[in-house]
Enzyme design. Structure first.
Site, PDB file in Angstrom:
ATOM      1  N   ASP A  46     -28.823  30.480  14.934  1.00 46.08           N
ATOM      2  CA  ASP A  46     -29.520  30.383  13.652  1.00 46.08           C
ATOM      3  C   ASP A  46     -30.956  30.878  13.787  1.00 46.08           C
ATOM      4  OD1 ASP A  46     -30.553  28.232  15.061  1.00 46.08           O
ATOM      5  OD2 ASP A  46     -30.098  26.726  13.527  1.00 46.08           O
ATOM      6  N   SER A  47     -31.337  31.277  15.001  1.00 44.56           N
ATOM      7  CA  SER A  47     -32.598  31.992  15.219  1.00 44.56           C
ATOM      8  C   SER A  47     -32.660  33.272  14.401  1.00 44.56           C
ATOM      9  CB  SER A  47     -32.782  32.314  16.705  1.00 44.56           C
ATOM     10  OG  SER A  47     -31.613  32.907  17.251  1.00 44.56           O
ATOM     11  N   ASP A  85     -23.913  28.831  15.939  1.00 43.66           N
ATOM     12  CA  ASP A  85     -24.730  27.703  15.502  1.00 43.66           C
ATOM     13  C   ASP A  85     -24.269  27.177  14.150  1.00 43.66           C
ATOM     14  OD1 ASP A  85     -26.672  26.901  17.348  1.00 43.66           O
ATOM     15  OD2 ASP A  85     -28.024  28.547  16.824  1.00 43.66           O
ATOM     16  N   LYS A 113     -22.065  25.121  17.830  1.00 43.88           N
ATOM     17  CA  LYS A 113     -23.188  24.399  18.434  1.00 43.88           C
ATOM     18  C   LYS A 113     -23.926  23.611  17.370  1.00 43.88           C
ATOM     19  CE  LYS A 113     -27.072  26.415  19.998  1.00 43.88           C
ATOM     20  NZ  LYS A 113     -28.154  25.624  19.299  1.00 43.88           N
ATOM     21  N   GLU A 115     -27.186  20.461  16.810  1.00 49.60           N
ATOM     22  CA  GLU A 115     -28.370  19.861  17.401  1.00 49.60           C
ATOM     23  C   GLU A 115     -28.434  18.371  17.105  1.00 49.60           C
ATOM     24  OE1 GLU A 115     -31.113  23.867  16.557  1.00 49.60           O
ATOM     25  OE2 GLU A 115     -31.827  21.882  15.921  1.00 49.60           O
ATOM     26  N   GLU A 182     -33.345  22.312  25.767  1.00 50.87           N
ATOM     27  CA  GLU A 182     -34.462  23.194  25.401  1.00 50.87           C
ATOM     28  C   GLU A 182     -35.804  22.496  25.550  1.00 50.87           C
ATOM     29  OE1 GLU A 182     -36.063  26.116  21.798  1.00 50.87           O
ATOM     30  OE2 GLU A 182     -34.085  25.180  21.650  1.00 50.87           O
TER      31      GLU A 182
END
Length: 264
Positions: A46-47, A85, A113, A115, A182
């Site tokens: 999602d960067s 993501d 993925k 978070e 991270e």
């Protein structure tokens, strides 16, 4: 790589203490080049909200954006394992996690993925139960940037470190197959990696993880203000392909990350 990488491949590499590589990709061309360079895993990150769409954070990215770019990456037909993501607020409930996971898997991802820590345990369990492998993400979780008050190193206090370790164990027990760590101190990342059975992937987390990941645009020197943990692999190379191979080689030999890329 002549054969497609699977979760079993990565588990075997961890058991043999062989480092593996993850890079982000958002289209078919770079997906092919990264796979040809030897990266075992590709993250459709999602960067893309920042490096492609021009946003300040990843928060504006939608599940439709992620599904579109996942399809593009998969059309590159890489042998790498493709992780996609799940964007901001696309998994805040278990039912939404299942719906979002389905969309990304149907777009071609082999893993999703997300978070967060212990609060995701039930969603991870149900995703895996229904055939959707999960990569978890702890430490600095960019979707929570507004809660953190910026992009800050996590896990520096004993309380924070204990919490991240507890989350990691809980997430593994819930069924996650991989864990991204991270921007945490190198010693904490190494400790977590040694205590988990599943492979860990570091970004700004030192050399003690089982793998390393960088955002494509960062490692190619295209970002205006790259984070401390980034090395520009285009320096001294004559092509993008050579830079991608240099990153893969540096991770596998232990030449990256260096001490200057880590936090204490």
């Amino acid at each position: 790589m002549s054969r497609r990488v699977t979760i079993s491949t990565l588990n075997a590499m961890k058991a043999e203490r062989e480092k593996f590589v993850m890079m982000t990709a958002y289209d078919a061309t770079f997906s092919r080049l990264i796979s040809e360079a030897g990266a075992e895993t590709i993250l459709v990150g999602d960067s893309l909200g920042m490096v492609l769409q021009g946003h300040d954070t990843t928060i504006p990215v939608t599940i439709s954006d992620m599904a579109y770019h996942t399809r593009c990456v998969c059309r590159g037909s890489p042998n790498s394992l493709i992780v996609a993501d799940m964007p901001f607020m696309s998994y805040d409930t278990t039912d939404k996690a299942l719906e979002s996971g389905m969309q990304l898997m149907q777009a071609g991802a082999q893993m999703v993925k997300l978070e967060g820590g212990v609060w995701l345990s039930e969603s991870i369990h149900r995703l895996v139960e229904r055939g959707i492998p999960v990569c978890a993400h702890l430490g600095l979780t960019p979707q929570s940037v507004n809660v953190f008050g910026g992009y800050r190193v996590q896990g520096r206090t004993p309380k924070e470190a204990k919490s991240i370790l507890a989350d990691a164990v809980e997430i593994q027990d819930a069924g996650a197959s991989l864990l991204v760590l991270e921007c945490i101190p190198a010693h904490l990342a190494a400790d977590i990696s040694s205590k988990l059975d599943i492979p860990t992937i570091g970004i700004g987390a030192g050399a003690g993880t089982d793998a390393q990941v960088l955002v494509l645009h960062d490692m190619l020197g295209l970002s205006e203000q790259p984070p401390k943990f980034v090395e520009n692999f285009m320096e001294g190379e004559t092509s993008v392909q050579a830079a991608l191979r240099a990153f893969v080689q540096a991770v596998k030999t232990g030449a990256y990350p260096k001490e200057e890329h880590t936090y204490s």
